[in-house]
Motif scaffolding. Sequence first.
Motif, PDB file in Angstrom:
ATOM      1  N   UNK A  37      28.125  31.077  43.388  1.00  0.00           N
ATOM      2  CA  UNK A  37      29.559  30.906  43.151  1.00  0.00           C
ATOM      3  C   UNK A  37      30.304  32.223  43.280  1.00  0.00           C
ATOM      4  N   UNK A  38      29.788  33.278  42.659  1.00  0.00           N
ATOM      5  CA  UNK A  38      30.480  34.568  42.704  1.00  0.00           C
ATOM      6  C   UNK A  38      30.385  35.213  44.079  1.00  0.00           C
ATOM      7  N   UNK A  39      29.319  34.942  44.804  1.00  0.00           N
ATOM      8  CA  UNK A  39      29.204  35.446  46.177  1.00  0.00           C
ATOM      9  C   UNK A  39      30.308  34.838  47.052  1.00  0.00           C
ATOM     10  N   UNK A  40      30.547  33.544  46.881  1.00  0.00           N
ATOM     11  CA  UNK A  40      31.609  32.881  47.621  1.00  0.00           C
ATOM     12  C   UNK A  40      32.982  33.336  47.133  1.00  0.00           C
ATOM     13  N   UNK A  41      33.119  33.556  45.836  1.00  0.00           N
ATOM     14  CA  UNK A  41      34.386  34.006  45.259  1.00  0.00           C
ATOM     15  C   UNK A  41      34.767  35.396  45.772  1.00  0.00           C
ATOM     16  N   UNK A  42      33.772  36.251  46.004  1.00  0.00           N
ATOM     17  CA  UNK A  42      34.016  37.609  46.518  1.00  0.00           C
ATOM     18  C   UNK A  42      34.736  37.587  47.868  1.00  0.00           C
ATOM     19  N   UNK A  43      34.543  36.520  48.637  1.00  0.00           N
ATOM     20  CA  UNK A  43      35.169  36.431  49.956  1.00  0.00           C
ATOM     21  C   UNK A  43      36.681  36.241  49.871  1.00  0.00           C
ATOM     22  N   UNK A  44      37.180  35.643  48.791  1.00  0.00           N
ATOM     23  CA  UNK A  44      38.610  35.360  48.682  1.00  0.00           C
ATOM     24  C   UNK A  44      39.303  36.136  47.568  1.00  0.00           C
ATOM     25  N   UNK A  45      38.563  36.956  46.849  1.00  0.00           N
ATOM     26  CA  UNK A  45      39.135  37.642  45.687  1.00  0.00           C
ATOM     27  C   UNK A  45      40.284  38.579  46.072  1.00  0.00           C
ATOM     28  N   UNK A  46      40.286  39.105  47.293  1.00  0.00           N
ATOM     29  CA  UNK A  46      41.360  39.998  47.735  1.00  0.00           C
ATOM     30  C   UNK A  46      42.684  39.268  47.920  1.00  0.00           C
ATOM     31  N   UNK A  47      42.647  37.964  48.049  1.00  0.00           N
ATOM     32  CA  UNK A  47      43.852  37.174  48.295  1.00  0.00           C
ATOM     33  C   UNK A  47      44.502  36.678  47.000  1.00  0.00           C
ATOM     34  N   UNK A  48      43.853  36.898  45.854  1.00  0.00           N
ATOM     35  CA  UNK A  48      44.370  36.417  44.578  1.00  0.00           C
ATOM     36  C   UNK A  48      45.302  37.443  43.951  1.00  0.00           C
ATOM     37  N   UNK A  49      46.321  36.982  43.227  1.00  0.00           N
ATOM     38  CA  UNK A  49      47.189  37.931  42.534  1.00  0.00           C
ATOM     39  C   UNK A  49      46.444  38.596  41.372  1.00  0.00           C
ATOM     40  N   UNK A  50      46.828  39.831  41.061  1.00  0.00           N
ATOM     41  CA  UNK A  50      46.164  40.579  39.997  1.00  0.00           C
ATOM     42  C   UNK A  50      46.291  39.859  38.652  1.00  0.00           C
ATOM     43  N   UNK A  51      47.396  39.189  38.418  1.00  0.00           N
ATOM     44  CA  UNK A  51      47.611  38.454  37.169  1.00  0.00           C
ATOM     45  C   UNK A  51      46.506  37.429  36.947  1.00  0.00           C
TER      46      UNK A  51
ATOM     47  N   UNK B  79      35.353  41.044  38.488  1.00  0.00           N
ATOM     48  CA  UNK B  79      36.705  41.427  38.085  1.00  0.00           C
ATOM     49  C   UNK B  79      36.903  42.944  38.244  1.00  0.00           C
ATOM     50  N   UNK B  80      35.960  43.725  37.748  1.00  0.00           N
ATOM     51  CA  UNK B  80      36.070  45.188  37.851  1.00  0.00           C
ATOM     52  C   UNK B  80      36.007  45.652  39.304  1.00  0.00           C
ATOM     53  N   UNK B  81      35.120  45.045  40.079  1.00  0.00           N
ATOM     54  CA  UNK B  81      34.992  45.411  41.482  1.00  0.00           C
ATOM     55  C   UNK B  81      36.277  45.093  42.246  1.00  0.00           C
ATOM     56  N   UNK B  82      36.877  43.949  41.959  1.00  0.00           N
ATOM     57  CA  UNK B  82      38.127  43.559  42.634  1.00  0.00           C
ATOM     58  C   UNK B  82      39.258  44.511  42.266  1.00  0.00           C
ATOM     59  N   UNK B  83      39.335  44.891  40.989  1.00  0.00           N
ATOM     60  CA  UNK B  83      40.362  45.845  40.564  1.00  0.00           C
ATOM     61  C   UNK B  83      40.166  47.197  41.241  1.00  0.00           C
ATOM     62  N   UNK B  84      38.945  47.686  41.228  1.00  0.00           N
ATOM     63  CA  UNK B  84      38.645  48.979  41.836  1.00  0.00           C
ATOM     64  C   UNK B  84      38.958  48.963  43.326  1.00  0.00           C
ATOM     65  N   UNK B  85      38.551  47.903  44.005  1.00  0.00           N
ATOM     66  CA  UNK B  85      38.795  47.782  45.439  1.00  0.00           C
ATOM     67  C   UNK B  85      40.291  47.739  45.747  1.00  0.00           C
TER      68      UNK B  85
END
Length: 143
Positions: free
Chosen positions: A9-23, A79-85
């Motif tokens: 699930x998280x592997x698939x989520x990583x593919x779209x996490x850049x498109x989500x709002x920070x909120x 969550x931390x990886x997405x914020x850092x990226x």
Amino acid sequence: MLRFGYAQTLETFEEVVDQLPMRLLVSLGNAAEIYFDEDAIRSIQTITGLRKTINHNKQLALYSCEERQQMVDAVYAVYKHAKLKRFQTTETESKSIYIAPELFDIPINVGDRSSTIQDTSCALIGITLLLAIIIVIKSKAST
């Protein structure tokens, strides 16, 4: 995550996490520990103002306490990886920034408001705050 396993699930989520709002990412990080707790009862307020109680997912019983904690840790890691990226890709001319230590203890409500203490907040929702940030830029000659 409970149906397909957290790794897939998280592997698939990583593919779209850049498109989500920070909120939304902040809300996800805030709710991770409560969601995977078998004893937690979540309370939400609908857009019409009704308060609803949500029981835990029955599939949580299929996992041990350690496995559920691994899921919480995995959500935090994403969550931390997405914020850092996101902050690494934001261009800036500054090299370093100073944040006053007092700013780390200001209660600011973000995300799940039912898990924060709103009555003791010194800042009302919608208030404009003056924020002083001192930016320190080192020149190449001084380093």
